[in-house]
Structure formats: structure tokens, C-alpha cells
Motif scaffolding. Structure first.
Motif, PDB file in Angstrom:
ATOM      1  N   PRO A 110     -15.020   1.517  18.896  1.00  0.00           N
ATOM      2  CA  PRO A 110     -15.072   0.233  18.190  1.00  0.00           C
ATOM      3  C   PRO A 110     -16.422  -0.469  18.330  1.00  0.00           C
ATOM      4  O   PRO A 110     -16.780  -1.300  17.484  1.00  0.00           O
ATOM      5  CB  PRO A 110     -13.950  -0.571  18.847  1.00  0.00           C
ATOM      6  CG  PRO A 110     -13.757   0.047  20.181  1.00  0.00           C
ATOM      7  CD  PRO A 110     -14.066   1.495  20.030  1.00  0.00           C
ATOM      8  N   ARG A 131     -13.266  -1.881  10.814  1.00  0.00           N
ATOM      9  CA  ARG A 131     -14.144  -2.564  11.774  1.00  0.00           C
ATOM     10  C   ARG A 131     -14.427  -3.963  11.271  1.00  0.00           C
ATOM     11  O   ARG A 131     -14.654  -4.176  10.089  1.00  0.00           O
ATOM     12  CB  ARG A 131     -15.459  -1.808  11.948  1.00  0.00           C
ATOM     13  CG  ARG A 131     -15.361  -0.553  12.782  1.00  0.00           C
ATOM     14  CD  ARG A 131     -16.742   0.011  13.060  1.00  0.00           C
ATOM     15  NE  ARG A 131     -17.523  -0.876  13.911  1.00  0.00           N
ATOM     16  CZ  ARG A 131     -18.841  -0.839  14.044  1.00  0.00           C
ATOM     17  NH1 ARG A 131     -19.541   0.010  13.302  1.00  0.00           N
ATOM     18  NH2 ARG A 131     -19.455  -1.660  14.838  1.00  0.00           N
ATOM     19  N   LEU A 144     -11.760  -4.308  16.146  1.00  0.00           N
ATOM     20  CA  LEU A 144     -11.086  -3.343  15.282  1.00  0.00           C
ATOM     21  C   LEU A 144      -9.733  -3.897  14.841  1.00  0.00           C
ATOM     22  O   LEU A 144      -8.958  -4.398  15.649  1.00  0.00           O
ATOM     23  CB  LEU A 144     -10.885  -2.021  16.040  1.00  0.00           C
ATOM     24  CG  LEU A 144     -10.449  -0.806  15.216  1.00  0.00           C
ATOM     25  CD1 LEU A 144     -11.518  -0.437  14.187  1.00  0.00           C
ATOM     26  CD2 LEU A 144     -10.173   0.380  16.127  1.00  0.00           C
ATOM     27  N   VAL A 176      -7.596  -3.846  20.233  1.00  0.00           N
ATOM     28  CA  VAL A 176      -8.942  -3.297  20.414  1.00  0.00           C
ATOM     29  C   VAL A 176      -9.940  -4.291  19.833  1.00  0.00           C
ATOM     30  O   VAL A 176      -9.877  -4.607  18.633  1.00  0.00           O
ATOM     31  CB  VAL A 176      -9.079  -1.931  19.720  1.00  0.00           C
ATOM     32  CG1 VAL A 176     -10.470  -1.365  19.953  1.00  0.00           C
ATOM     33  CG2 VAL A 176      -8.008  -0.963  20.215  1.00  0.00           C
ATOM     34  N   THR A 223     -12.869   4.148  23.885  1.00  0.00           N
ATOM     35  CA  THR A 223     -12.671   4.624  22.518  1.00  0.00           C
ATOM     36  C   THR A 223     -11.167   4.682  22.197  1.00  0.00           C
ATOM     37  O   THR A 223     -10.324   4.863  23.074  1.00  0.00           O
ATOM     38  CB  THR A 223     -13.280   6.021  22.306  1.00  0.00           C
ATOM     39  OG1 THR A 223     -12.665   6.944  23.217  1.00  0.00           O
ATOM     40  CG2 THR A 223     -14.775   5.997  22.563  1.00  0.00           C
TER      41      THR A 223
END
Length: 420
Positions: free
Chosen positions: A299, A415, A205, A202, A234
Motif C-alpha cells: 500500500p 489506492r 488502501l 490497510v 504488504t
């Protein structure tokens, strides 16, 4: 039956040898009988008391006879045990010791009326005969000793070969057992890999997971997770802790994750998924009980949503080091009134760390509150690490003392900080 008395060892030995020759006893038996009678007589001779000897013969089974020799004394030494004599006496009692000895065929044969007795006191056997008898008895004893030595050596050799064979078999079984363990471990690892999906990729992330079963030899259990990217980009995360251990709890947890994934991909609101999962699974598995934590994370914006069904709360460690548990009320699958009472919405800022886990992480010392305090301290201590290292490092800190072994799951999310 004649009762013959003897006052010296020499005359007694002479009488016994004469008796043995007359009945053609083997030299080794003759020698044992002489030694046995002499051993019993010595205490009497030292005390100045004579001893007596009687003998009788009768036909035995087959062509041979049965010679009965009885030793008489004023008393038998109390320390004498029948089996300790060179020729064990079946019966020693009171003042007598009796031997029953099989003899070869004699001519004339023994009869019930035929009674043989050793020579009386005063009879003489030529010294050469006595010497020959002693030599013959010695040779018989040496031959027996040599035979026993040869048997011992053969037995020792056979035992060595047997031991070598047993050791070889043991090594072979160990090698086979090791191959089976390796094959079993490979199957379990493949099974575990199939149940526990690798982290999805991702953008923006970082994520990692640590899992340890309560029993290392049975790596399946009720702690399970699922994470995947929804069509809108998501990230959806499911953490399940099914009641029980082993394959049955794994099946229950797997059913929960599959049902949740299906409902999530169908677009059901996060708050409704737990109750719907309960309604779907209860008809098929009415004994199922599981706590569940659901997280949705965007993210790009960092927006985070959390629904909870009786599961330990997520832990958020901010980039500045502050920490808080993200509490959401709700009840799990198989509980009364299942479902999440609400959905918690809040942002995950760049540099923030989100930790999801099962109770095996915090309850290893059986004190939930103490475990939650220690978890905050461990998360803050390791927050500077890369995300890939954090779950295992925290688990190691939490399990320095384990009073209650349980499956353990820890997941970390962060993050990425924006590029300068």
C-alpha cells in the motif's frame, strides 16, 4: 303366487299400501314402495295398458321375514335406472322390477308355502284409511328430512370446527417453519461470516467484496477468498474457485486458502506457492480441482505482484478510465503441471482500481469473451463510485440476464489519492 292386474294409479297404490300394512312395513318404506311402483306404472296407464303385481313372503334371518314384490308391465321404460326410484329396485330387467324387503315378525310367520298377494282389482279401502296411510307416509318423510337436516347441520358444524383446527395447525406449522428458517439462516450467516473474513484495515488502501451463491438457500460454495497483512506490511489476497458446488467444494476451497496462508506467512516466494499448495493437498484430496489467483500489494509504494493458476485475469482500471486485463499464465490446483509460470509485477497508482473476481461474474451468459467485454464496460461505468459500492454495482450489471447460474465473487481495491 297370484298375478293381480291394475288399470289405475289409485287401485295400484291401494293394493301396495294394503300389502305393506299386512307385512307391517315402516311408513317411510311403504311410501317409497308406493311411489316406486306408481312411477313405473304411469307410462303403461297413459298408454292404456294394465300392470300386474305379485308378492311372496318367506322367513328371513332372525325373527323377521323377507317380502318379495314384483312389478309386471308390457315393458319397463328405458329411462328408468334402478337407483333412481324412491325405493331402489335391485333388479330391473325386461318387463319386471323386483324388490326384496325385510319385514318385522308377522303372525303367523312366513313359510315357503305362504304366498301373499295384493288385493285384486275392485277391492276397496276406506278413504279414511287411505288418507291416514298418506299422512303417516308424509310424516315419515318429513321426519327423515328433519333428521337429515339435523345431521347436515351437525356435519357442517363439525366440518367448520375441523377446518378451524386445520387452519390453526397450519398457522402453527407456518410459524414453526418460519422460526426454523430464521434459525437456519442465522446458522448459515454465521458459517458464511466464519468462511469469509471481513476486509482488513490497510492505511492508504480501500477494499471491498461482493459474494452471491448460485443457490440463495445454500450460501456455501466453491468461491472463496482470503486477505491478510503480512509482517512486512504488504497485503496478501487469495481468490479460489473450487470445482463443484455445496459443502464439498467449500471444504476444498477452504483447504486451499489455509494452505496458501500458511505458505505465505512462512515467507515462500509468491511464484512457488501454487505448486507447493498442490503438493500439500493432493495426498489428502486427490479429486480437488481449483483455480487460484494470488496478489501481493504494497500500500505504501503501490507495487503489485500477481501469480495465477488457471483463474480469470485481474482487471485494472486506471484513474484516467483506461482498462486492461492483467494476464499471467499458469495452471491451478489439481491440474497437470500446477503453478504460475511467472509473476507479473507492476504498480497500482493512486486512483487506480483493481478488480478480482471468479468466473460466475463473467460467464452468466455462457460467453466468456462477451462477458469480459461487458465487465470492462461495467467497471469503467462504476469506477467513480466509492469502493464499497463498486463490487455489488458491477455484479448487478453483469447479471441482468443469467443463463448459467454460478457462485459469484467480486473484489475491488483502490489506492487512495494523496492529500492536497
Amino acid at each position: 303366487m297370484h298375478l293381480n292386474r291394475y288399470a289405475t294409479s289409485a287401485s295400484l297404490r291401494q293394493a301396495v299400501r294394503s300389502l305393506a300394512r299386512d307385512h307391517r312395513l315402516p311408513a317411510d318404506v311403504r311410501g317409497r314402495l308406493v311411489l316406486s311402483v306408481t312411477d313405473l306404472a304411469e307410462p303403461e296407464f297413459r298408454a292404456g295398458r294394465p300392470v300386474a303385481l305379485t308378492a311372496s313372503c318367506e322367513n328371513g334371518p332372525g325373527d323377521g321375514g323377507l317380502l318379495t314384490v314384483t312389478f309386471h308391465a308390457s315393458r319397463i321404460a328405458g329411462s328408468v335406472v334402478p337407483g333412481d326410484l324412491p325405493l331402489p329396485a335391485p333388479a330391473i330387467s325386461g318387463h319386471t322390477a323386483t324388490w326384496h324387503i325385510s319385514t318385522p315378525a308377522v303372525d303367523p310367520p312366513c313359510t315357503d308355502d305362504h304366498r301373499l298377494a295384493p288385493p285384486p282389482v275392485g277391492s276397496q279401502v276406506p278413504p279414511t284409511v287411505e288418507s291416514c296411510d298418506s299422512d303417516e307416509e308424509m310424516r315419515a318423510a318429513l321426519a327423515r328430512a328433519d333428521s337429515l337436516t339435523a345431521e347436515y347441520r351437525l356435519l357442517k358444524h363439525e366440518l367448520a370446527e375441523t377446518n378451524a383446527g386445520v387452519v390453526a395447525l397450519y398457522v402453527q406449522l407456518e410459524e414453526q417453519d418460519e422460526r426454523l428458517r430464521q434459525a437456519y439462516g442465522e446458522v448459515l450467516r454465521e458459517f458464511e461470516d466464519a468462511l469469509r473474513p471481513p476486509p482488513p484495515v490497510v492505511a492508504g488502501l480501500q477494499l471491498a467484496v461482493h459474494y452471491a451463491p448460485a443457490d440463495p438457500t445454500a450460501p456455501t460454495g466453491g468461491d472463496l477468498y482470503d486477505w491478510f497483512v503480512l509482517p512486512d506490511g504488504t497485503l496478501h489476497i487469495t481468490v479460489v474457485d473450487a470445482v463443484g458446488h455445496g459443502v464439498r467444494s467449500t471444504r476444498s476451497a477452504l483447504n486451499v486458502t489455509h494452505a496458501v496462508r500458511t505458505l505465505a506467512l512462512e515467507g515462500h516466494p509468491l511464484q512457488s506457492i501454487l505448486a507447493r499448495t498442490h503438493d500439500i493437498l493432493m495426498p489428502f484430496d486427490p479429486k480437488l480441482m481449483a483455480t487460484v489467483l494470488l496478489v501481493r500489494l504494497d500500500p505504501a509504494s503501490g507495487e503489485m505482484q500477481i501469480a495465477n493458476g488457471s483463474h480469470p485475469p485481474a482487471l485494472l482500471v486506471r484513474a484516467d478510465g483506461s482498462a486492461q486485463y492483467l494476464q499471467v499464465r499458469g495452471r491451478g490446483i489439481g491440474f497437470p503441471f500446477p503453478g504460475s509460470d511467472d509473476v507479473l509485477s507492476m504498480p497500482l497508482a493512486p486512483g487506480d482500481l483493481l478488480l478480482l473476481y471468479t468466473d460466475g461474474l463473467t460467464e452468466s451468459r455462457k460467453d466468456v469473451l462477451e462477458g469480459e467485454i461487458r465487465l470492462v464496460q461495467a467497471a469503467q461505468a462504476h469506477a467513480h463510485r466509492t469502493v464499497a459500492e463498486i463490487p455489488s454495482a458491477i455484479a448487478a450489471d453483469m447479471h441482468t440476464i443469467v443463463l448459467h447460474a454460478d457462485d459469484t465473487l467480486a473484489m475491488a481495491f483502490r489506492r487512495s489519492l494523496p492529500l492536497p
